[in-house]
Design a protein around this motif. Structure first.
Motif, mmCIF file in Angstrom:
data_model
loop_
_atom_site.group_PDB
_atom_site.id
_atom_site.type_symbol
_atom_site.label_atom_id
_atom_site.label_comp_id
_atom_site.label_asym_id
_atom_site.label_seq_id
_atom_site.Cartn_x
_atom_site.Cartn_y
_atom_site.Cartn_z
ATOM 1 N N ASN A 1 0.883 -1.165 0.000
ATOM 2 C CA ASN A 1 0.000 0.000 0.000
ATOM 3 C C ASN A 1 0.926 1.223 0.000
ATOM 4 N N PRO A 2 0.840 2.095 -0.997
ATOM 5 C CA PRO A 2 1.840 3.160 -1.109
ATOM 6 C C PRO A 2 1.830 4.167 0.040
ATOM 7 N N TYR A 3 0.725 4.215 0.791
ATOM 8 C CA TYR A 3 0.655 5.145 1.917
ATOM 9 C C TYR A 3 1.265 4.531 3.174
ATOM 10 N N ASP A 4 1.463 3.204 3.161
ATOM 11 C CA ASP A 4 1.931 2.508 4.350
ATOM 12 C C ASP A 4 3.466 2.446 4.330
ATOM 13 N N VAL A 5 4.062 3.429 4.958
ATOM 14 C CA VAL A 5 5.521 3.558 4.952
ATOM 15 C C VAL A 5 6.162 2.362 5.665
ATOM 16 N N SER A 6 5.562 1.940 6.775
ATOM 17 C CA SER A 6 6.154 0.822 7.546
ATOM 18 C C SER A 6 6.099 -0.467 6.734
ATOM 19 N N GLN A 7 4.991 -0.692 6.051
ATOM 20 C CA GLN A 7 4.887 -1.899 5.223
ATOM 21 C C GLN A 7 5.917 -1.852 4.092
ATOM 22 N N THR A 8 6.111 -0.671 3.516
ATOM 23 C CA THR A 8 7.093 -0.525 2.431
ATOM 24 C C THR A 8 8.500 -0.770 2.969
ATOM 25 N N ALA A 9 8.771 -0.269 4.191
ATOM 26 C CA ALA A 9 10.093 -0.484 4.811
ATOM 27 C C ALA A 9 10.337 -1.983 4.977
ATOM 28 N N GLU A 10 9.323 -2.696 5.438
ATOM 29 C CA GLU A 10 9.471 -4.131 5.672
ATOM 30 C C GLU A 10 9.644 -4.874 4.338
ATOM 31 N N ALA A 11 8.937 -4.413 3.304
ATOM 32 C CA ALA A 11 9.072 -5.059 1.980
ATOM 33 C C ALA A 11 10.494 -4.858 1.433
ATOM 34 N N LEU A 12 11.071 -3.679 1.672
ATOM 35 C CA LEU A 12 12.458 -3.448 1.222
ATOM 36 C C LEU A 12 13.396 -4.429 1.936
ATOM 37 N N HIS A 13 13.167 -4.581 3.229
ATOM 38 C CA HIS A 13 13.973 -5.502 4.032
ATOM 39 C C HIS A 13 13.820 -6.935 3.496
ATOM 40 N N GLN A 14 12.582 -7.336 3.231
ATOM 41 C CA GLN A 14 12.333 -8.692 2.712
ATOM 42 C C GLN A 14 12.991 -8.881 1.344
ATOM 43 N N GLY A 15 12.921 -7.834 0.522
ATOM 44 C CA GLY A 15 13.549 -7.912 -0.807
ATOM 45 C C GLY A 15 15.049 -8.136 -0.696
ATOM 46 N N LEU A 16 15.675 -7.431 0.245
ATOM 47 C CA LEU A 16 17.128 -7.584 0.424
ATOM 48 C C LEU A 16 17.474 -8.976 0.959
ATOM 49 N N LEU A 17 16.570 -9.508 1.777
ATOM 50 C CA LEU A 17 16.838 -10.822 2.396
ATOM 51 C C LEU A 17 16.528 -12.002 1.468
ATOM 52 N N MET A 18 15.740 -11.743 0.450
ATOM 53 C CA MET A 18 15.239 -12.858 -0.379
ATOM 54 C C MET A 18 16.404 -13.664 -0.975
ATOM 55 N N PRO A 19 16.371 -14.990 -0.820
ATOM 56 C CA PRO A 19 17.469 -15.789 -1.369
ATOM 57 C C PRO A 19 17.608 -15.574 -2.878
ATOM 58 N N ARG A 20 18.858 -15.605 -3.341
ATOM 59 C CA ARG A 20 19.149 -15.296 -4.750
ATOM 60 C C ARG A 20 18.333 -16.139 -5.734
ATOM 61 N N ASP A 21 18.213 -17.467 -5.449
ATOM 62 C CA ASP A 21 17.510 -18.313 -6.413
ATOM 63 C C ASP A 21 16.024 -17.954 -6.471
ATOM 64 N N GLN A 22 15.447 -17.622 -5.303
ATOM 65 C CA GLN A 22 14.033 -17.252 -5.300
ATOM 66 C C GLN A 22 13.818 -15.932 -6.045
ATOM 67 N N ARG A 23 14.737 -15.015 -5.809
ATOM 68 C CA ARG A 23 14.664 -13.724 -6.502
ATOM 69 C C ARG A 23 14.730 -13.928 -8.008
ATOM 70 N N ALA A 24 15.663 -14.769 -8.431
ATOM 71 C CA ALA A 24 15.857 -14.986 -9.867
ATOM 72 C C ALA A 24 14.628 -15.644 -10.494
ATOM 73 N N GLU A 25 14.032 -16.599 -9.767
ATOM 74 C CA GLU A 25 12.828 -17.261 -10.310
ATOM 75 C C GLU A 25 11.684 -16.265 -10.471
ATOM 76 N N ARG A 26 11.484 -15.481 -9.417
ATOM 77 C CA ARG A 26 10.406 -14.483 -9.483
ATOM 78 C C ARG A 26 10.674 -13.494 -10.613
#
Ligand code: F6P
Length: 477
Positions: free
Chosen positions: A427-452
């Motif tokens: 949700n673009p207004y939800d700064v905390s959710q966006t912060a957590e999504a950035l964190h999850q994106g950085l943590l995402m394992p390389r193979d999962q990232r590549a598949e997605r």
């Protein structure tokens, strides 16, 4: 006379004058042009647009009959006609009506300090918008061959379809909206007569195209509520004043081959080398936008800041590369917004920066090869608009990403309709959710990232611009 005439505010090319008076031509800017460029090359297409400066006017004056030949240039058409619209008319139509009113309505951008205020001055601006649309309708009526197809683009030209039909009933006309469409309760912020004219203007076309089901459906709702028109949702038609207009959804994707070819050029490799030196082996969060209120850059930076505050383990290990290119600087809201972006960037630098780590690199000077290079290096791509017709950054980034980027994507971008399965949707207004999504994106394992990312690329390239344009013209047959 041409078999296909295209009309948009910004054209496929723009000109500048060198010191010795020679004209230099370059590709026009903006999302619409990236979408359309190349699609019509080789066809009998005349593209009508506004002259955006003295150099454009000079080029038009020097061209025989005002038609500038584009043969041999990869710019999306055989010829371009640049209309010489009086400066005051252009300013009111483009800045006051199109960008300060219609853009604000469709992107739900009004807030209390900047609420709509339609007074005598707004009426005068509206007359300029009518005159601007009439200038396009006149040019299209003059240049279109008998029975030709006319493809009229965007919110700048919502009156032109009806005006053109009145002048040339033999033509087949499509209007395409590159923006979201406002829901009726928001659309009705417009004065009743102006709202009705916008809708009736578009209904002058045979076919009205939108980027997603959601925007098409909002348009149908507005026709029903504002005009009392008969809407058949199953058939996707609107009947009003004895005429029926079909409404179609044509998503716009990217031409993966052309994009990769461009990114393989030397200038992109040079920029990539420089960026790599700057960020060393840190992970990279990238965003690329015009500095545009709907792009939600300030909340995006706030989300990055919150992520750094909540997850100190990233300190020194991540860099946010934020490209925010100047846009619509004639409007005070855009100047203020640019300043707000810069203030927030400064705060992040002061709060977290160290002698050896620059957590945020904000670049405001437009550099297309550098943008392509940044896509290549991204670990996470942040696309968080408040509302967006489509958003091609969300599609281009995965195509060029070298190690498969994670995409943090606003649910309010049109692109979410196609990409949400493999993006981290926020949700673009939800700064905390966006912060957590950035964190999850950085943590995402390389193979999962590549598949997605591979699935994002398939979705992003499924409907390249050539197909998008051909589908609209085919809808007129
Ligand atoms: O989103 C619709 C759109 O027409 C884009 O295609 C384009 O980038 C933008 O709006 C217009 O921007 P500008 O005011 O700079 O021409």
């Amino acid at each position: 006379m041409s078999q296909v005439v295209v009309a948009s505010n910004r054209g496929p090319v723009s000109f500048s004058l060198s010191d010795d008076g020679a004209l230099e031509m370059r590709r026009g800017g903006g999302g619409l042009v990236s979408g359309l460029a190349g699609v019509a090359s080789g066809q009998d297409v005349l593209w009508v647009c506004a002259s955006l400066g003295e150099a454009d006017r000079t080029a038009a004056r020097r061209a025989p009959d005002g038609r500038i030949d584009l043969a041999g240039h990869d710019t999306g058409g055989a010829a371009v006609r640049m209309l010489d619209i009086p400066a005051a008319t252009f300013h009111r139509a483009y800045n006051a009506v199109a960008n300060s009113t219609l853009w604000f309505v469709h992107h739900l951008l009004y807030d209390t300090p900047r609420s709509p205020h339609f007074d005598a001055r707004a009426r005068r601006d509206w007359q300029s918008y009518e005159a601007y649309n009439a200038a396009f309708a006149d040019a299209l009526a003059r240049d279109a061959a008998p029975g030709a197809k006319a493809a009229i683009q965007d919110y700048h030209l919502s009156l032109a379809p009806r005006m053109l039909r009145d002048r040339r009933p033999d033509l087949r006309i499509v209007h395409f909206s590159h923006t979201p469409w406002a829901p009726p309760e928001y659309f009705r912020l417009l004065p009743d007569d102006i709202g009705a004219q916008v809708l009736l203007g578009i209904l002058g076309a045979d076919h009205a195209g939108f980027l997603t089901e959601r925007w098409a459906s909002a348009f149908l709702d507005c026709c029903e509520v504002v005009l009392g028109a008969r809407v058949d949702r199953a058939a996707r038609t609107v009947t009003c004043g004895g005429r029926t207009t079909r409404v179609g959804v044509h998503a716009l994707g990217v031409d993966g081959t052309a994009l990769r070819e461009r990114a393989a050029q030397q200038d992109v490799a040079e920029r990539a080398r420089a960026l790599r030196e700057q960020v060393a082996d840190r992970q990279l969060i990238v965003r690329i936008d015009r500095t545009e209120l709907s792009k939600n850059i300030v909340r995006g930076l706030a989300a990055y800041r919150e992520m750094l505050a909540n997850h100190p383990e990233w300190h020194g290990r991540v860099v946010h590369l934020a490209f925010a290119y100047p846009s619509r600087y004639d409007l005070p809201e855009y100047r203020e917004y640019t300043a707000a972006v810069q203030r927030m960037a400064k705060q992040i630098a002061e709060e977290f920066g160290t002698a050896t780590w620059e957590p945020l690199i904000l670049q405001v000077n437009d550099d297309y090869p550098r943008s392509l290079a940044a896509y290549g290096l991204a670990d996470v791509l942040l696309v968080n608009p408040i509302r967006d017709g489509m958003n091609l950054v969300a599609k281009e980034g995965p195509v060029l990403s070298e190690r498969g980027c994670a995409l943090v994507l606003s649910r309010e971008a049109g692109a979410a309709a196609e990409l949400s399965d493999d993006a981290l949707v926020v949700n673009p207004y939800d700064v905390s959710q966006t912060a957590e999504a950035l964190h999850q994106g950085l943590l995402m394992p390389r193979d999962q990232r590549a598949e997605r990312c591979a699935r994002l690329v398939s979705a992003a390239t499924a409907l390249p611009p050539q197909r998008w344009f051909a589908d609209q013209l085919a809808a007129l047959d």
